[in-house]
Enzyme design. Structure first.
Site, mmCIF file in Angstrom:
data_model
loop_
_atom_site.group_PDB
_atom_site.id
_atom_site.type_symbol
_atom_site.label_atom_id
_atom_site.label_comp_id
_atom_site.label_asym_id
_atom_site.label_seq_id
_atom_site.Cartn_x
_atom_site.Cartn_y
_atom_site.Cartn_z
ATOM 1 N N ASN A 1 4.931 7.405 4.367
ATOM 2 C CA ASN A 1 3.705 7.377 4.914
ATOM 3 C C ASN A 1 3.791 6.603 6.272
ATOM 4 O O ASN A 1 4.139 5.455 6.325
ATOM 5 C CB ASN A 1 2.539 7.001 4.241
ATOM 6 C CG ASN A 1 1.833 8.039 3.391
ATOM 7 O OD1 ASN A 1 1.924 9.222 3.796
ATOM 8 N ND2 ASN A 1 0.901 7.717 2.683
ATOM 9 N N ARG B 1 2.888 12.705 -0.685
ATOM 10 C CA ARG B 1 4.394 12.450 -0.807
ATOM 11 C C ARG B 1 4.976 12.818 -2.099
ATOM 12 O O ARG B 1 6.310 13.304 -2.147
ATOM 13 C CB ARG B 1 4.511 10.723 -0.905
ATOM 14 C CG ARG B 1 4.503 10.328 0.827
ATOM 15 C CD ARG B 1 4.309 8.817 0.694
ATOM 16 N NE ARG B 1 3.173 8.177 0.119
ATOM 17 C CZ ARG B 1 2.948 7.209 -0.269
ATOM 18 N NH1 ARG B 1 3.852 6.206 0.093
ATOM 19 N NH2 ARG B 1 1.743 6.800 -0.947
#
Ligand code: ZN
Ligand code: ZN
Ligand code: FE
Length: 753
Positions: A39, A21
């Site tokens: 996520n 991320r």
């Protein structure tokens, strides 16, 4: 002008817990994109405002620059309803089920960190240097979500410099949970005689000195302790064998780098890639024999790995030798030691020095082991670097627990379509190992928020894993308990790995597995799908006597085969074989066979290999599991393509095979030639049986599983013979073909019933 198009990007694969991320965030900033990244259970979702060209370019760069330990399976781009974003953000995943996939395996130290150890003032030679792309993960995790407080790094408070790095999204250490430096992180201690050393330069000096002196050092690694010594010093290696209670198995070595590895073994480019991969497994390579002889103890292969934690690199900078024996720090058959206390207690009088560090190893992992066959890497032991990465399947496995096997145990738990295989546990008959099994089950239950609904075990009633499953079922009566056949589970493991859900030709060769008829199977030809199997044929049963002694004493299998096919007279005229067995024991054993005393029937490929190995005089009493088949493989001469006769009726008879071997023995044919012809015979057996099944059923897919297929020569030849004849062949890669992979099959069978 801002683009008026919003794109949804869905990335699947192993992309969680590896700094994915922040990587997307930084890349999005570079691209000047607005949107977010999040996520999900099955991957990462991204939304961006962009035109098509920019979106495609963005995806290209994601593929190119993705973090080392990530593995992208697929990236899907689709246009979606326009949404207005003002900036780019990381959406926090709230659901605990999302956190499930965030447990990354441990990652070898990256090049940038090694560089930092030379240049960053607070990290000069700092042996715990790590970043988002590398470092400890699974071994230090106590619970989820993956935050520093829930790891064994919790007791170390970050210094201001580290904190700055940790909170700066543009820093390589942004949210790297184990971030540390010389000023704030853990440190090593070396105990030597009555002294102890804490300065890293002193420690590596002492390591170098002691190694050169032929001493043995116990050193704490990533997933447990190692024992090490100079791999060129025969005396030191022999001492190390004594220390481990006279273990006779080959030792693995660590080479300074892959160039060094090439000095000691043949290394193909695929093998070199695996050696250097971030998982840094031990790769079994063809030895070119320059190490101390006791390292491999006569085997043709040597297990080599490369440095994977900063300490390994620091050691090799000082060492005079470029290759160390680095074997698991345990006494034979016990689990690898992880705590400082146990190490100090166990090795105090045995090793010359002990090196610990003051961060706890929470989850034990062994070094993983693999081998390249037909240019593909196959895991034989799945642990450090691989566990607990999920195996993605096409099935809903939620709530299923598979208990695994007995000798090489791994268990598995199902979460959605993901199967979490435990790290290699070991032989459950060892008390400490069984404790490790139970602890690990508790850990996986907690870590992955797992609640068992269905429990699957091998139908062998004496396996401790089966007993554990029964106990669990008794404790939670609302669960279902399912028993599955060992070889069906083997074959389904391999099918699951390749996403097969259809009828296949399933071939399982291994040592021991309980069959439906109460006999010991292990040379099996099935027509099966995921839930059902039919035995098409199998190796002819022979009688063996003596319980567990049969697998420990290969001569018993040899005598059994010869007696079965040729009767007692054969032993009167085979001095090259009988001369190697105690005459009294031979007489007694034959008596047992004749009277059917303590006998049982087997069709095991493992015992067949044992028999031939013993006949050739290689191994009569095994010093370790599968020594006889390993030594038989070790003398292969791959120029030979001949094979022996065999017969297929309703079973597969090796009478003609043994007749051929005996004839060759009487003519003093070289053992290497006999061994190769024998291996080739099995490849022909597989081919002929596959053809017969195909003719009857039209099935063209052959699935190979079972411990015997760890044999590099056999697997390669079987695969090649089958593909030359038009079959599609499936064999193991991601999980072991031995019993360490069986839990996956158990779990999938459980999901189908
Ligand atoms: Zn790094
Ligand atoms: Zn610091
Ligand atoms: Fe097996």
């Amino acid at each position: 002008m801002p683009e008026k198009t919003t794109y949804l990007i869905k990335i699947t694969g192993l992309v969680q817990g590896v700094g994915f991320r922040p990587f997307i965030y930084v890349l999005a900033e570079e691209f000047n994109l607005t949107g977010w990244v999040e996520n999900r259970n099955d991957g990462v979702l991204i939304k961006i405002n962009a035109d098509e060209k920019k979106a495609l370019h963005f995806i290209e760069e994601i593929k190119k620059q993705a973090p080392l330990a990530s593995s992208i399976k697929e990236i899907k781009l689709q246009k979606t309803d326009y949404e207005k974003f003002t900036d780019f953000s990381i959406k926090k995943s709230e659901s605990s089920s999302n956190a499930v996939t965030e447990v990354s395996p441990d990652i070898a130290v990256c090049d940038a960190c090694l560089e930092d150890m030379k240049s960053q003032e607070h990290r000069i030679n700092y042996p715990f240097t790590n970043c988002t792309n590398c470092g400890p993960r699974f071994t230090i995790i106590k619970d989820l979500p993956y935050d520093r407080e829930k790891t064994t790094m919790a007791e170390f408070e970050m210094c201001d410099t580290c904190k700055k790095e940790y909170t700066d999204i543009y820093d390589r250490r942004f949210h790297a949970q184990p971030v540390a430096c010389n000023n704030c992180g853990p440190h090593y201690t070396l105990y030597y005689k009555c002294n102890f050393y804490k300065n890293i330069n002193d420690i590596t000096d002492v390591i170098s000195y002691l190694t050169e002196e032929g001493k043995i050092i116990a050193i704490k690694g990533l997933g447990g302790f190692h024992l090490m010594c100079d791999a060129h010093n025969e005396d030191a290696v022999t001492d190390l064998r004594k220390l481990k209670n006279r273990e006779s198995k080959a030792f693995a070595v660590m080479c300074k780098n892959s160039e060094t590895a090439k000095k000691y073994a043949e290394v193909s480019s695929t093998e070199e890639t695996e050696l250097n991969s971030w998982q840094r497994p031990i790769v079994l390579l063809k030895s070119t024999k320059k190490l101390a002889p006791s390292v491999t103890n006569g085997l043709a292969n040597v297990g080599i790995m490369l440095p994977y934690i900063p300490m390994h690199y620091l050691m090799f900078e000082k060492l005079k030798t470029d290759v160390l024996v680095l074997t698991s720090g345990n006494l034979t058959d016990e689990p690898i030691i992880t705590s400082n206390e146990d190490a100090l207690k166990t090795f105090e009088d045995k090793a010359d020095a002990i090196i610990t560090y003051n961060r706890k190893i929470h989850n034990r992992t062994d070094d993983s082991v693999g081998i390249v066959v037909n240019d593909r890497f196959r895991l034989l032991r799945r642990s450090r670097g691989f566990a607990p990465s999920p195996i993605i399947t096409n099935f809903n496995t939620e709530g299923i627990f598979a208990a695994g096997s007995e000798f090489v145990n791994c268990f598995a738990v199902g979460k959605g379509n993901q199967v979490l295989m435990s790290q290699h546990i070991g032989d459950l008959k060892n008390l400490e190992t069984f404790e490790f099994y139970k602890e690990s089950y508790e850990l996986y239950k907690r870590l992955f928020r797992f609640k068992p609904k269905r429990i699957v075990a091998d139908m062998h009633p004496d396996y401790l894993s089966s007993k554990f499953a029964e106990d669990l079922h008794r404790k939670f009566p609302e669960t279902e308990l399912i028993k599955v056949q060992h070889h069906h589970a083997h074959i389904v493991s391999c099918m699951a790995e390749h996403g097969l859900n259809e009828k296949v030709i399933g071939i399982a060769f291994d040592g021991v597995g309980l069959g439906d008829d109460g006999n010991i199977w292990g040379g099996e030809f099935f027509i099966n799908n995921l839930s059902e199997y039919k035995q098409f044929s199998h190796f002819e049963y022979i009688n063996v006597a003596g319980g567990d002694a049969v697998s420990k004493e290969p001569w018993r299998s040899a005598v059994s085969y010869l007696y079965h096919y040729f009767g007692e007279m054969i032993f009167e005229d085979l001095p090259s074989f009988t001369g190697k067995i105690d005459a009294n024991r031979l007489k007694n054993y034959l008596q047992m066979l004749k009277n059917n005393f303590n006998t049982y029937k087997i069709s095991s490929a493992g015992r067949l290999f044992d028999a031939v190995s013993s006949l050739l005089g290689l191994v009569q009493t095994a010093g370790y599991h599968a020594e006889a088949p390993m030594r038989l493989e070790s003398i292969i001469n791959d120029d030979i393509t001949d094979f022996y006769d065999f017969e297929v009726t309703d079973v597969i008879s090796f009478k003609k095979t043994f007749a051929g071997i005996i004839n060759d023995l009487r003519n003093s044919v070289d053992a290497a030639i006999i061994s190769t012809k024998f291996h080739n015979t099995l490849a022909e057996v597989v081919l002929q049986l596959s053809k017969m099944i195909k003719q009857k059923t039209g099935i063209n897919k052959v699935v190979l599983s079972g411990g015997t297929f760890q044999n590099k020569y056999l697997l390669s030849r079987v695969e090649n013979r089958l593909s030359e004849n038009g079959f599609s062949v499936f064999s193991h890669e991601k999980i072991p073909s031995n019993d360490g992979g069986i839990a996956l099959g158990q779990l999938i069978i459980g999901s189908e019933l």
